[in-house]
Design a protein around this motif. Structure first.
Motif, PDB file in Angstrom:
ATOM      1  N   ARG A  14     -59.488  26.781 -21.720  1.00 45.49           N
ATOM      2  CA  ARG A  14     -58.490  26.092 -22.419  1.00 45.49           C
ATOM      3  C   ARG A  14     -57.810  27.213 -23.152  1.00 45.49           C
ATOM      4  NH1 ARG A  14     -61.674  22.282 -25.520  1.00 45.49           N
ATOM      5  NH2 ARG A  14     -60.827  23.553 -26.852  1.00 45.49           N
ATOM      6  N   SER A  15     -56.461  27.146 -23.005  1.00 45.39           N
ATOM      7  CA  SER A  15     -55.730  28.290 -23.674  1.00 45.39           C
ATOM      8  C   SER A  15     -55.212  27.565 -25.276  1.00 45.39           C
ATOM      9  CB  SER A  15     -54.463  28.927 -23.127  1.00 45.39           C
ATOM     10  OG  SER A  15     -53.542  27.916 -22.669  1.00 45.39           O
ATOM     11  N   GLY A  38     -55.692  33.643 -27.845  1.00 46.03           N
ATOM     12  CA  GLY A  38     -54.861  32.997 -26.626  1.00 46.03           C
ATOM     13  C   GLY A  38     -55.990  32.082 -26.014  1.00 46.03           C
ATOM     14  N   ARG A  39     -57.032  31.816 -26.502  1.00 45.55           N
ATOM     15  CA  ARG A  39     -58.255  30.845 -26.109  1.00 45.55           C
ATOM     16  C   ARG A  39     -58.519  29.841 -27.286  1.00 45.55           C
ATOM     17  NH1 ARG A  39     -62.658  35.486 -24.670  1.00 45.55           N
ATOM     18  NH2 ARG A  39     -63.905  33.592 -24.359  1.00 45.55           N
TER      19      ARG A  39
END
Length: 186
Positions: A124-125, A57-58
């Motif tokens: 940031r995803s 998710g990153r």
């Protein structure tokens, strides 16, 4: 060894072990004219990070310093001319290899922290991706990952020179202070 990349790390350890096994087999077979050289790259400016699976998710960012694929190619050519058991691509990999042998626990802790802080963005995803293992990438072949390895390396070198100069100055100041002298004359 780094976190979040266990499969990649295991595959690289296997390549290194394979090189050692092949060298031993060739020696036992009397094949002194065949050389097995293992190339140990640091972070490379390739599309690896865009094509690798990511379920964190990153957003992923390569850990500096980032070296160009051309630099790795030059290392391979040098090994063809002057074979060695192992060769690092870039000084950062060589330094990390030495540090890992001298202080493995310290390096593991530092790398875990560095990878978590710098490799996976906290701001940031990124949407989950399976990467290119289940299906090939879009077919656009390139060696450039767009991370600007050459420029980042130049900036890092300038910073390293400044840091080294600062450390030398601090060491001289500390040594003079320990002797009871002031680094500045009044």
């Amino acid at each position: 060894m780094v976190p979040y990349n266990a499969a990649y790390v295991v595959s690289k350890a296997a390549v290194r072990a394979l090189g050692g096994s092949l060298r031993q087999e060739l020696r036992l077979a009397g094949q002194d004219d065949i050389h097995v050289c293992t190339v140990l790259p640091a972070t490379m400016d390739t599309p690896f990070f865009q094509h690798a699976a990511n379920y964190t998710g990153r957003a992923v960012t390569p850990m500096a310093p980032v070296y160009t694929a051309q630099r790795a190619a030059r290392t391979v050519v040098r090994l063809a001319v002057r074979p060695r058991r192992e060769a690092y691509v870039g000084p950062a990999g060589r330094v990390l290899g030495i540090q890992s042998k001298l202080t493995p626990a310290l390096v593991e802790r530092a790398l875990a922290h560095q990878m978590d802080r710098a490799h996976l963005s906290r701001t940031r995803s990124a949407a989950p991706t399976d990467g290119n293992v289940p299906r090939p990438s879009d077919g656009r072949a390139t060696t450039d990952g767009g991370w600007h390895g050459r420029r980042r390396t130049a900036v890092r070198r300038a910073g390293a020179v400044a840091l080294a100069a600062g450390l030398v100055a601090a060491g001289v100041t500390a040594r003079l202070a320990a002797r009871g002298r002031s680094p500045r004359r009044r």
